[in-house]
Design an enzyme around this catalytic site. Structure first.
Site, PDB file in Angstrom:
ATOM      1  N   SER A  16     -94.661 -81.458 -68.243  1.00 61.69           N
ATOM      2  CA  SER A  16     -93.639 -81.251 -69.272  1.00 61.69           C
ATOM      3  C   SER A  16     -92.868 -79.951 -69.088  1.00 61.69           C
ATOM      4  CB  SER A  16     -94.278 -81.267 -70.666  1.00 61.69           C
ATOM      5  OG  SER A  16     -95.267 -80.259 -70.780  1.00 61.69           O
ATOM      6  N   ASP A 211     -94.603 -72.556 -78.355  1.00 54.79           N
ATOM      7  CA  ASP A 211     -95.630 -73.211 -79.170  1.00 54.79           C
ATOM      8  C   ASP A 211     -97.031 -72.874 -78.689  1.00 54.79           C
ATOM      9  OD1 ASP A 211     -95.723 -74.585 -76.812  1.00 54.79           O
ATOM     10  OD2 ASP A 211     -95.205 -76.548 -77.632  1.00 54.79           O
ATOM     11  N   HIS A 214     -95.656 -74.442 -74.107  1.00 53.33           N
ATOM     12  CA  HIS A 214     -94.391 -74.713 -73.424  1.00 53.33           C
ATOM     13  C   HIS A 214     -93.495 -73.478 -73.437  1.00 53.33           C
ATOM     14  CE1 HIS A 214     -95.877 -78.734 -74.705  1.00 53.33           C
ATOM     15  NE2 HIS A 214     -95.532 -79.017 -73.448  1.00 53.33           N
TER      16      HIS A 214
END
Length: 276
Positions: A16, A211, A214
């Site tokens: 991600s 967060d 990320h």
């Protein structure tokens, strides 16, 4: 018949943190690369959120040829950015044992640089990117919000980053014996760079990670800047500031015979002109 025109590419492969690297709201590092290399190299995002080095082993053989076969363009650079999910704590399905993670990183590099590999690509330079630190408190809140158990630990994640760095340095040293420009591997110590700035008081971990996991804008800047350092100092001819753009400057076009001018220049870099 007019041949299809394509540029060589810079392929971003990871989880991600790579998939989200085109997010302009957080100054995504992939978006910054795309801006820097416009009309020079195509930046291709092949990030898969939630994936680990285990899935990467099966994906890379599919991804590498598909970006080269249609037009014979070359992948000049490849980033491998896995580990953030591999470091999940068991019994998470994403957990990859540390030794297996190391083995997977080696297998990914060897897929590209081993002469016996079906996707052997000796001209492709690999940049191995170590996973970033984990900011436990905000990530615990994020897990709670998602209805999940806390699945990451700072010390455990650090061991994965250290193992990635060790593998990268080993391959980099090994490749010094090879002909320049072939089978090159570099590594970005994401963890070390970020933690040095945190420990010096220059930045906080929350500035790097939005967060707890990320990348925030400052974290994306780190990855982009570290990639650019590698290009500037090790591959200066691939520094976008020194590369010629594809296609002639528009004021230099032959307006009476544009089809001939563009056909000749479509795959040949030319001196850049003013932006307007």
């Amino acid at each position: 018949m007019v041949a299809y025109t394509s540029f060589d590419s810079f392929l971003l492969f990871g989880d991600s943190i790579t998939q989200f690297s085109f997010d302009i709201n957080d100054r995504g590092w992939g978006a910054q690369l795309a801006n820097a290399f416009q009309r020079r190299l195509d930046i291709i995002n092949r990030g898969f959120s939630g994936y680990t080095s285990e899935q990467a082993l099966h994906l890379l053989p599919q991804i590498l040829p598909l970006t080269t076969t249609p037009t014979n363009s070359k992948i000049q650079f490849l980033t491998l950015f896995f580990g953030a999910n591999d470091a999940c704590l068991p019994p998470s399905s994403q957990h990859t044992p540390l030794q297996r993670y190391e083995q997977n990183l080696r297998s990914l590099i060897d897929m590209v640089h081993s002469p016996t590999s079906p996707i052997y690509s000796p001209h492709t330079r690999i940049i191995l990117i170590c996973p970033p630190p984990v900011n436990e408190e905000p990530w615990a809140k994020e897990c709670e919000h998602r209805g999940m158990d806390m699945n990451r630990d700072w010390e455990v994640s650090k061991r994965y980053a250290e193992r990635c760095l060790s593998v990268g340095r080993e391959y980099s040293e090994r490749n010094r014996q090879k002909e320049e420009g072939l089978c090159q591997v570099d590594v970005i110590d994401t963890w070390g760079v970020m933690m040095d700035k945190v420990e010096s008081g220059e930045r906080t971990l929350s500035e790097f990670l939005k967060d707890g996991l990320h990348l925030a804008a400052a974290g994306n800047d780190v990855i982009f800047e570290e990639i650019m350092k590698i290009l500037r100092y090790k591959y200066p001819s691939w520094d976008p500031a020194k590369m010629l753009m594809h296609g002639p400057w528009w004021r230099q076009l032959d307006l009476d015979h544009p089809e001939t001018d563009l056909l000749i220049c479509s795959n040949k870099p030319s001196a850049p002109g003013p932006a307007v």
